[in-house]
Design a protein around this motif. Structure first.
Motif, short mmCIF file in Angstrom:
data_model
loop_
_atom_site.label_atom_id
_atom_site.label_comp_id
_atom_site.label_asym_id
_atom_site.label_seq_id
_atom_site.Cartn_x
_atom_site.Cartn_y
_atom_site.Cartn_z
N LEU A 114 0.84 -1.20 0.00
CA LEU A 114 0.00 0.00 0.00
C LEU A 114 0.88 1.25 0.00
N ASP A 115 1.98 1.21 0.77
CA ASP A 115 2.92 2.33 0.76
C ASP A 115 3.46 2.57 -0.65
N GLN A 116 3.79 1.48 -1.34
CA GLN A 116 4.36 1.61 -2.69
C GLN A 116 3.37 2.28 -3.64
N LEU A 117 2.11 1.90 -3.53
CA LEU A 117 1.10 2.50 -4.42
C LEU A 117 0.87 3.97 -4.05
N GLU A 118 0.88 4.26 -2.77
CA GLU A 118 0.71 5.65 -2.35
C GLU A 118 1.89 6.51 -2.83
N LEU A 119 3.10 5.91 -2.81
CA LEU A 119 4.27 6.62 -3.29
C LEU A 119 4.11 6.97 -4.78
N CYS A 120 3.61 6.02 -5.56
CA CYS A 120 3.38 6.27 -6.99
C CYS A 120 2.44 7.46 -7.17
N ASP A 121 1.40 7.48 -6.37
CA ASP A 121 0.44 8.59 -6.46
C ASP A 121 1.13 9.92 -6.16
N GLN A 122 1.98 9.91 -5.12
CA GLN A 122 2.67 11.15 -4.74
C GLN A 122 3.67 11.59 -5.81
N LEU A 123 4.24 10.63 -6.54
CA LEU A 123 5.29 10.96 -7.51
C LEU A 123 4.72 11.31 -8.89
N GLY A 124 3.41 11.38 -9.00
CA GLY A 124 2.85 11.93 -10.24
C GLY A 124 2.29 10.93 -11.24
N PHE A 125 2.22 9.68 -10.88
CA PHE A 125 1.52 8.73 -11.77
C PHE A 125 0.07 9.16 -11.90
N ASP A 126 -0.53 8.87 -13.04
CA ASP A 126 -1.94 9.24 -13.23
C ASP A 126 -2.87 8.39 -12.38
N GLY A 127 -2.37 7.21 -12.02
CA GLY A 127 -3.21 6.37 -11.20
C GLY A 127 -2.51 5.10 -10.80
N VAL A 128 -3.17 4.36 -9.94
CA VAL A 128 -2.65 3.06 -9.52
C VAL A 128 -3.72 2.02 -9.84
N ALA A 129 -3.26 0.78 -10.01
CA ALA A 129 -4.21 -0.26 -10.42
C ALA A 129 -4.01 -1.51 -9.57
N VAL A 130 -5.11 -2.15 -9.28
CA VAL A 130 -5.10 -3.35 -8.44
C VAL A 130 -5.97 -4.41 -9.11
N ASN A 131 -5.79 -5.66 -8.68
CA ASN A 131 -6.64 -6.68 -9.30
C ASN A 131 -6.99 -7.76 -8.31
N GLU A 132 -7.59 -8.80 -8.82
CA GLU A 132 -8.20 -9.82 -7.98
C GLU A 132 -7.72 -11.21 -8.37
N HIS A 133 -7.22 -11.95 -7.40
CA HIS A 133 -6.98 -13.38 -7.62
C HIS A 133 -7.29 -14.11 -6.33
N HIS A 134 -7.54 -15.39 -6.46
CA HIS A 134 -8.05 -16.13 -5.31
C HIS A 134 -7.21 -17.34 -4.95
N GLN A 135 -7.03 -17.51 -3.65
CA GLN A 135 -6.47 -18.73 -3.09
C GLN A 135 -5.11 -19.06 -3.68
N THR A 136 -4.24 -18.05 -3.68
CA THR A 136 -2.90 -18.26 -4.22
C THR A 136 -1.93 -17.22 -3.69
N PRO A 137 -0.68 -17.62 -3.40
CA PRO A 137 0.34 -16.63 -3.02
C PRO A 137 0.81 -15.79 -4.21
N TYR A 138 0.40 -16.15 -5.43
CA TYR A 138 0.71 -15.32 -6.60
C TYR A 138 0.20 -13.90 -6.36
N CYS A 139 -0.93 -13.79 -5.69
CA CYS A 139 -1.58 -12.51 -5.48
C CYS A 139 -2.45 -12.64 -4.24
N ILE A 140 -2.07 -11.93 -3.17
CA ILE A 140 -2.88 -12.06 -1.95
C ILE A 140 -3.90 -10.92 -1.89
N MET A 141 -4.57 -10.72 -3.02
CA MET A 141 -5.57 -9.66 -3.10
C MET A 141 -6.89 -10.24 -3.62
N PRO A 142 -7.55 -11.09 -2.83
CA PRO A 142 -8.82 -11.65 -3.30
C PRO A 142 -9.88 -10.57 -3.48
#
Lengths: 391, 257
Positions: A45-73
């Protein structure tokens, strides 16, 4: 061009042998450590907030389930955490509405984020990957039908004054009457991230939709094929000229002072991503009915039993799946791609696989300083224009 | 041993491929999730005693995929219509695996045209903690090793590559099986409570080495179906009628004329 930074929220590396079969479906959550999880979520979350502060137009997140590939269900949770601490766009790319038996809960949650942020939300519609039809128990042979129907339900829920009845084959609700309605009118921009699918392009490019099609983390040749196909379908099938803001390209980037240093620093993390956490039995990746008959025949023929193994950073970089190098190299490759394809949105991934906190921050800061401004400065005047195959 | 004639019939708007051989009282054989590769020795042996109908289910083999096909209940309705279209009565329904599940779904709807049922390693119910392995996640070799018990047969199967036509057929069969059995996995949780309606003699035949549906399924089905008889075939896996065609055919014949 607008530039977003995407995050997959990978769980830090586990002992090698745990990835032997796959990081998906069957890698036991007995190996999950909540202290590691707590630290990891907050770091990302800190990394995404840093991107926002440094002038990126936006941040993007996604969804995956039941896997350490992505712990963002639930990307909703991430988007909610970001909503009051960022100023730029928040793209949920995407939500797998069709994996849900009740997609209206997601319609409500997306609308909440859109209201809280005053219209900074971008909503992505995805089908989820094949493995998720195993861990959600959703029938993959109805995947396409449910995807289209869930989309119709959600868009109607956002745009049609309720209450009304929705009478579908897979979804049937007597009362659709979502509070809140989205902040943006008629609804948040809808983006369609894809690995490359003509069927998806024909659907997304339809004049009723004109959704942004984003070519995701594939060889650059696939971006050329499918982004041009979008413009061609718009022109030849629908009779309109697709705008560059209907097209996006996504590629992980790593920048360091020199090309060599960048490759060395990215190597382990990128190979971890592709070879460990994206590896899965091909039958799991392509469950019956999820994808084309041709892909499924390969499963039956046993010609390819494992997806994602034996890839290295050099080849991935050469193919343009990833863009690794000095700031000049990375900048020029993206600008060249833009000159050729004219996409108005570029999405990168600056933390990937096992990339450490320190290298990720270095990557974000260097990209923001040396690459980002040049990308944000270009528009259609820098695009060489669409030529059909006939020309 | 009797040969089969191959024809197409249209039932419920579905062009359906039917193999038919032998003479006598009618038998309807309902194949499993892998489809029916041909007039197998098991069918030829049954045809020595009966008039055997062995269709490719809608969505399998050479039969069409009708738009109405969404769940196993649809196939049960279809086969009740199928029996009606041939005006068959006194039918011995023999179903293997998925086909056994179809037979059960038919029988709870109507046994008017059914004389008896033989369930060969039938799907349809779930025995707690004994769910079948994930056949869709298996690669082709692992699947063969799970379905069969006979090592020689396994090696023979694995050493015979599929033709492009067979690959196309297996791919389509697999899709239809996923549609019917993905979740809940090859069962209908609401089936068990109506098995009490089954009022025809029922014969449950199982391989003692079945690694898809463990032997406990045979006992569980017997508990739910009044008067059901169980025959266990030793030394055979889930594909019992392929592995021990003679013994299984004999068991079917011995159950009733």
């Amino acid at each position: 061009m607008q530039v977003l930074n995407f995050h997959l929220f990978p769980y830090p590396p586990l002992p090698d042998e745990l990835y032997a079969k796959s990081a998906w479906v069957t890698l036991s959550n007995a190996h999950y450590d909540e202290k590691v999880g707590h630290a990891t979520y907050n770091l990302y979350l800190d990394q995404l907030e840093l991107c926002d502060q440094l002038g990126f137009d936006g941040v993007a997140v996604n969804e995956h389930h039941q896997t350490p590939y992505c712990i963002m269900p639930s990307p909703i949770v991430t988007a909610a955490a970001l909503s009051r601490r960022t100023r730029g766009k928040i793209a949920i790319l995407g939500s797998a509405f069709c994996l849900r038996d009740h997609p209206l809960t997601l319609a409500e949650e997306h609308a909440m984020i859109d209201n809280i942020t005053g219209g900074r939300l971008i909503t992505g519609f995805v089908r989820g990957i094949g493995a998720e039809y195993s861990n959600f128990g959703v029938n993959p042979t109805f995947s396409h039908e449910r995807h289209i129907e869930a989309h119709d339900l959600v868009v109607q829920a956002w745009t049609r004054p309720g209450p009304f009845a929705f009478e579908g084959k897979h979804y049937h609700f007597e009362y659709v009457n979502v509070w809140p309605r989205p902040y943006q009118k008629p609804h948040p921009p809808i983006w369609i991230p894809s690995q490359g699918s003509s069927e998806t392009i024909v659907w997304a490019a339809h004049p009723d939709r004109k959704y942004l099609y984003m070519q995701n983390f594939n060889p650059y040749s696939a971006a050329v094929k499918y982004l041009n196909e979008y413009r061609q379908v718009a022109e030849q099938q629908y009779g309109y000229e697709a705008q560059s803001n209907q097209l996006g390209w996504a590629a992980p980037c790593y920048v360091a002072d020199t090309d060599e240093q960048a490759m060395d620093e990215a190597r382990e993390a990128i190979e971890f991503l592709f070879n460990k956490t994206l590896k899965m039995p091909v039958g799991m990746f392509f469950p019956p009915g999820y994808t084309s008959i041709e892909s499924m025949k390969r499963v039956v023929a046993g010609k390819q039993s494992i997806m994602g193994a034996g890839r290295n950073v050099e080849n991935l970089n050469k193919q343009g799946v990833i863009i690794v190098g000095s700031p000049k190299t990375v900048r020029e490759r993206i600008l060249e791609a833009h000159r050729e394809l004219g996409f108005a949105s570029f999405m990168t991934l600056l933390q990937f696989g096992s990339l450490s906190a320190q290298r990720t921050e270095k990557n974000i800061r260097l990209f923001a300083r040396e690459v980002l401004p040049a990308l944000q400065a270009v528009d259609d005047r820098n695009y060489e224009g669409f030529r059909t195959a006939a020309e | 041993m009797a040969d089969a004639k191959e024809t197409f019939v249209t039932v419920c708007d579905c062009r359906t491929f039917v193999r038919r051989g032998g003479a006598g009282q009618p038998v309807l054989f309902l194949h499993g999730a892998g489809g029916l590769p041909g007039w197998q020795p098991f069918l030829a042996q049954l045809a020595g005693h009966y008039d055997v109908f062995a269709p490719d289910h809608p969505g399998y083999g050479q039969s069409d995929s009708p738009p109405w096909l969404e769940e196993v209940g649809d196939l049960a309705q279809f086969y009740l219509e199928f029996l009606k279209s041939f005006d068959l009565t006194g039918v011995r329904v023999v179903g293997h695996s998925l086909g056994g599940w179809i037979a059960l779904e038919m029988a709870i709807r109507s046994t008017a045209r059914i004389k008896s049922m033989t369930l060969l390693s039938a799907a349809g119910i779930r025995v707690k903690d004994l769910g079948p392995p994930d056949i869709f996640a298996m690669d082709p070799e692992e699947l063969v090793r799970t379905l069969f018990h006979d090592q020689a047969l396994i090696e023979q199967q694995l050493s015979t590559p599929l033709t492009p036509e067979q690959i196309a057929t297996v791919t389509r069969n697999r899709m239809t099986s996923a549609r019917l059995g993905w979740n809940p996995r090859f069962c209908n949780p609401k089936l068990r409570k109506w098995l009490r309606r089954i009022d025809v003699p029922t014969h449950i035949v199982w391989g003692d080495q079945d690694r898809i549906f463990a032997l406990a399924y045979a006992a569980e089905l017997q508990k739910e179906i009044a008067g059901a008889k169980v025959t266990i075939i030793s030394g055979t896996g889930h594909m019992l009628h392929v592995e021990k065609a003679g013994a299984v055919a004999d068991a079917v014949v011995a159950f009733g004329p």
